[in-house]
Design a protein around this motif. Structure first.
Motif, short mmCIF file in Angstrom:
data_model
loop_
_atom_site.label_atom_id
_atom_site.label_comp_id
_atom_site.label_asym_id
_atom_site.label_seq_id
_atom_site.Cartn_x
_atom_site.Cartn_y
_atom_site.Cartn_z
N UNK A 56 0.84 -1.19 0.00
CA UNK A 56 0.00 0.00 0.00
C UNK A 56 0.87 1.24 0.00
N UNK A 57 0.49 2.18 -0.83
CA UNK A 57 1.23 3.44 -0.88
C UNK A 57 0.98 4.21 0.41
N UNK A 58 2.04 4.79 1.00
CA UNK A 58 1.83 5.58 2.22
C UNK A 58 1.13 6.89 1.88
N UNK A 59 0.44 7.46 2.84
CA UNK A 59 -0.18 8.76 2.60
C UNK A 59 0.87 9.78 2.17
N UNK A 60 0.51 10.72 1.31
CA UNK A 60 1.48 11.68 0.77
C UNK A 60 2.24 12.46 1.84
N UNK A 61 1.60 12.72 2.98
CA UNK A 61 2.26 13.51 4.01
C UNK A 61 3.19 12.66 4.89
N UNK A 62 3.18 11.34 4.71
CA UNK A 62 4.02 10.46 5.53
C UNK A 62 5.15 9.85 4.72
N UNK A 63 4.86 9.41 3.51
CA UNK A 63 5.84 8.68 2.71
C UNK A 63 6.98 9.56 2.24
N UNK A 64 8.15 8.93 2.07
CA UNK A 64 9.31 9.65 1.57
C UNK A 64 9.70 9.13 0.19
N UNK A 65 8.82 8.35 -0.43
CA UNK A 65 9.07 7.85 -1.76
C UNK A 65 9.93 6.60 -1.81
N UNK A 66 10.37 6.11 -0.66
CA UNK A 66 11.22 4.92 -0.64
C UNK A 66 10.37 3.65 -0.64
N UNK A 67 10.88 2.63 -1.28
CA UNK A 67 10.23 1.33 -1.31
C UNK A 67 10.49 0.67 0.04
N UNK A 68 9.46 0.07 0.64
CA UNK A 68 9.67 -0.59 1.94
C UNK A 68 10.79 -1.65 1.86
N UNK A 69 11.56 -1.72 2.92
CA UNK A 69 12.71 -2.62 3.01
C UNK A 69 12.34 -4.06 2.69
N UNK A 70 11.16 -4.49 3.12
CA UNK A 70 10.72 -5.87 2.88
C UNK A 70 10.60 -6.18 1.39
N UNK A 71 10.08 -5.22 0.64
CA UNK A 71 9.94 -5.42 -0.81
C UNK A 71 11.29 -5.40 -1.52
N UNK A 72 12.19 -4.54 -1.06
CA UNK A 72 13.53 -4.49 -1.64
C UNK A 72 14.22 -5.84 -1.43
N UNK A 73 14.15 -6.35 -0.19
CA UNK A 73 14.79 -7.63 0.11
C UNK A 73 14.20 -8.77 -0.72
N UNK A 74 12.89 -8.77 -0.89
CA UNK A 74 12.24 -9.81 -1.67
C UNK A 74 12.69 -9.76 -3.14
N UNK A 75 12.70 -8.56 -3.72
CA UNK A 75 13.11 -8.42 -5.11
C UNK A 75 14.59 -8.77 -5.31
N UNK A 76 15.44 -8.34 -4.38
CA UNK A 76 16.86 -8.67 -4.49
C UNK A 76 17.06 -10.18 -4.46
N UNK A 77 16.39 -10.85 -3.55
CA UNK A 77 16.54 -12.30 -3.43
C UNK A 77 16.06 -12.99 -4.70
N UNK A 78 14.92 -12.57 -5.25
CA UNK A 78 14.40 -13.17 -6.47
C UNK A 78 15.35 -12.94 -7.65
N UNK A 79 15.88 -11.72 -7.78
CA UNK A 79 16.78 -11.43 -8.89
C UNK A 79 18.08 -12.22 -8.76
N UNK A 80 18.55 -12.37 -7.54
CA UNK A 80 19.78 -13.14 -7.35
C UNK A 80 19.55 -14.63 -7.62
N UNK A 81 18.34 -15.10 -7.37
CA UNK A 81 18.02 -16.51 -7.63
C UNK A 81 18.04 -16.82 -9.12
N UNK A 82 17.82 -15.81 -9.97
CA UNK A 82 17.90 -16.05 -11.41
C UNK A 82 19.28 -15.70 -11.95
N UNK A 83 20.23 -15.53 -11.03
CA UNK A 83 21.62 -15.35 -11.44
C UNK A 83 22.05 -13.93 -11.72
#
Length: 109
Positions: A56-83
């Motif tokens: 879920x996108x954070x409210x405009x007055x709260x979010x800093x535009x960064x992707x949540x750490x959990x999603x970054x970790x998930x994507x990094x792991x998946x990309x590394x799994x495909x070499x």
């Protein structure tokens, strides 16, 4: 277990308010994938309510535009799994490039 998870995610999608990740049918597909292949791929554990929260996108007055750490970790792991050798600071650029290449491949097929 995977079928039960998909059914639960689909039921949640039916009750979720519009705009929530849980209201999207693809959320059930993602949940099913994580349930089925997460342990096999040694993916970080991400309970479905937590996954919905980080999508879920954070409210405009709260979010800093960064992707949540959990999603970054998930994507990094998946990309590394495909070499792919991807760093945390370049994962988004790689994902965009790879997505574009897949789109071209599909259009040419």
């Amino acid at each position: 277990a995977a079928a039960a998870a998909a059914a639960a995610a689909a039921a949640a999608a039916a009750m979720a308010p519009p705009g929530c990740p849980g209201s999207c049918p693809n959320f059930a597909v993602v949940c099913s994938f994580l349930e089925r292949y997460g342990p096999l791929l040694d993916l970080p554990e991400l309970p479905f309510p937590e996954l919905e929260r980080v999508l879920q996108a954070p409210p405009p007055d709260i979010g800093n535009g960064e992707v949540p750490k959990e999603l970054v970790e998930l994507h990094l792991k998946l990309m590394r799994k495909i070499g792919k050798s991807v760093t945390a600071d370049r994962w988004e650029k790689y994902l965009i490039k790879n997505s574009f290449q897949v789109c071209i491949y599909i259009m040419e097929a």
